[in-house]
Design a protein around this motif. Structure first.
Motif, PDB file in Angstrom:
ATOM      1  N   ARG A   1      -1.653 -10.186   1.115  1.00  0.00           N
ATOM      2  CA  ARG A   1      -1.069 -10.211   2.468  1.00  0.00           C
ATOM      3  C   ARG A   1      -0.534 -11.590   2.815  1.00  0.00           C
ATOM      4  O   ARG A   1       0.527 -11.725   3.438  1.00  0.00           O
TER       5      ARG A   1
ATOM      6  N   LYS B   1       3.225 -12.482   3.892  1.00  0.00           N
ATOM      7  CA  LYS B   1       3.523 -13.167   5.149  1.00  0.00           C
ATOM      8  C   LYS B   1       4.413 -14.378   4.900  1.00  0.00           C
ATOM      9  O   LYS B   1       5.332 -14.665   5.685  1.00  0.00           O
TER      10      LYS B   1
ATOM     11  N   THR C   1       2.797  -6.019   5.546  1.00  0.00           N
ATOM     12  CA  THR C   1       1.664  -6.834   6.001  1.00  0.00           C
ATOM     13  C   THR C   1       0.796  -6.064   6.999  1.00  0.00           C
ATOM     14  O   THR C   1      -0.426  -6.173   6.973  1.00  0.00           O
TER      15      THR C   1
ATOM     16  N   LEU D   1      -1.200  -3.480   4.990  1.00  0.00           N
ATOM     17  CA  LEU D   1      -2.320  -4.109   4.288  1.00  0.00           C
ATOM     18  C   LEU D   1      -3.455  -4.407   5.255  1.00  0.00           C
ATOM     19  O   LEU D   1      -4.627  -4.196   4.942  1.00  0.00           O
ATOM     20  N   LYS D   2      -3.112  -4.901   6.431  1.00  0.00           N
ATOM     21  CA  LYS D   2      -4.130  -5.193   7.444  1.00  0.00           C
ATOM     22  C   LYS D   2      -4.861  -3.919   7.845  1.00  0.00           C
ATOM     23  O   LYS D   2      -6.092  -3.905   7.965  1.00  0.00           O
TER      24      LYS D   2
END
Length: 280
Positions: free
Chosen positions: A170, A174, A259, A262-263
């Motif tokens: 991640r 980012k 992202t 993934l979070k």
């Protein structure tokens, strides 16, 4: 300027989730969750929030380009206010950890130093900054395990590893999203060296590695029910990897929502870990 800005700058939801996650480390270590253990929750909340505030302080010029709505560039929090606020939070977090166990105190001190070093220096070092952030995320479980000393810390190593890999993925994504602002701010990140496409592929490999690791019999509650539940979180993580693996531009990575996916997958895995630890 107002209280809302000071609340926003510490990313309260992320800080609270990190604080609650430390209790999983406590459970895995076989320590009873007594009221004293909630000092660890407060410690992680404060140190995580302090790290977020320091990061915003150091990234104020970059955020003016990438995230102009954040507290400092928007004027909601002054630079001096952010510096004082973060120092108070760091001290409060370290003090809480010291009241639980010397090992917790040591990790709290180390992590506080790493958070400042990351914001001030390491973020601009390709990959090194990403690895520090990922360690810090995984160390939450080590922090909870440390309440039982070295043995408890070692019991939490598998969980720390499962978190470390997708967090690194991640962080790389980012950086790929923010490559324009980072270049303008003088930072040097992995996507700036390898290119966005190669970085996305590296992130995909790391995410896939986390999925493989989560399926191995290395957690204390490994069984059929665990595998069925963790598979759902793994599918989200793999979806994030697949959505960005062919991206060659920052805009593509942002539009992919990788992202955020993934979070979401990481939070889902954390919820599963907590649930299984609670029911044994």
């Amino acid at each position: 300027m107002g209280l809302h800005g000071y609340l926003q700058i510490i990313r309260p939801v992320n800080a609270l989730v990190a604080g609650i996650a430390v209790l999983l480390g406590v459970l895995v270590a076989g320590v009873e969750v007594t009221p004293v253990m909630f000092l660890l929750v407060l410690s992680v909340f404060c140190i995580t929030g302090a790290g977020n505030a320091v990061n915003d302080y150091c990234d104020r010029d970059i955020d003016a380009i990438n995230r102009p709505d954040r507290p400092i560039p928007s004027g909601a929090v002054s630079m001096r206010g952010a510096a004082i606020y973060s120092a108070i939070l760091f001290l409060a977090g370290i003090a809480c950890a010291a009241l639980v166990h010397p090992a917790c105190f040591g990790i709290a001190c180390l992590n506080s130093v790493l958070l400042v070093a990351y914001a001030a220096r390491l973020k601009g070092v390709p990959l090194a900054g990403n690895l520090v952030v990922s360690y810090l995320a995984g160390s939450i479980f080590l922090f909870g395990g440390a309440a039982a000393g070295l043995d408890g810390l070692l019991l939490n190593l598998p969980l720390a590893g499962i978190v470390f890999l997708p967090m690194t993925a991640r962080e790389i994504l980012k950086d790929a999203e923010d490559i324009e602002g980072d270049r303008e701010g003088g930072a040097s990140t992995l996507p700036m060296i390898t290119g966005v496409l190669a970085s996305c592929r590296i992130a995909a490999v790391l995410a896939a590695g986390a999925v493989v690791l989560s399926l191995l019999p290395i957690v204390p509650w490994w069984d059929g029910w665990y595998l069925a539940m963790i598979a759902l979180a793994d599918l989200v993580i793999l979806s994030a990897a697949a959505s960005s693996v062919r991206c060659a531009t920052s805009a593509c990575v942002r539009d992919s929502g990788a992202t955020k996916l993934l979070k979401t997958g990481m939070f889902a895995a954390l919820a599963i870990f907590i649930f299984r630890a609670l029911i044994g």
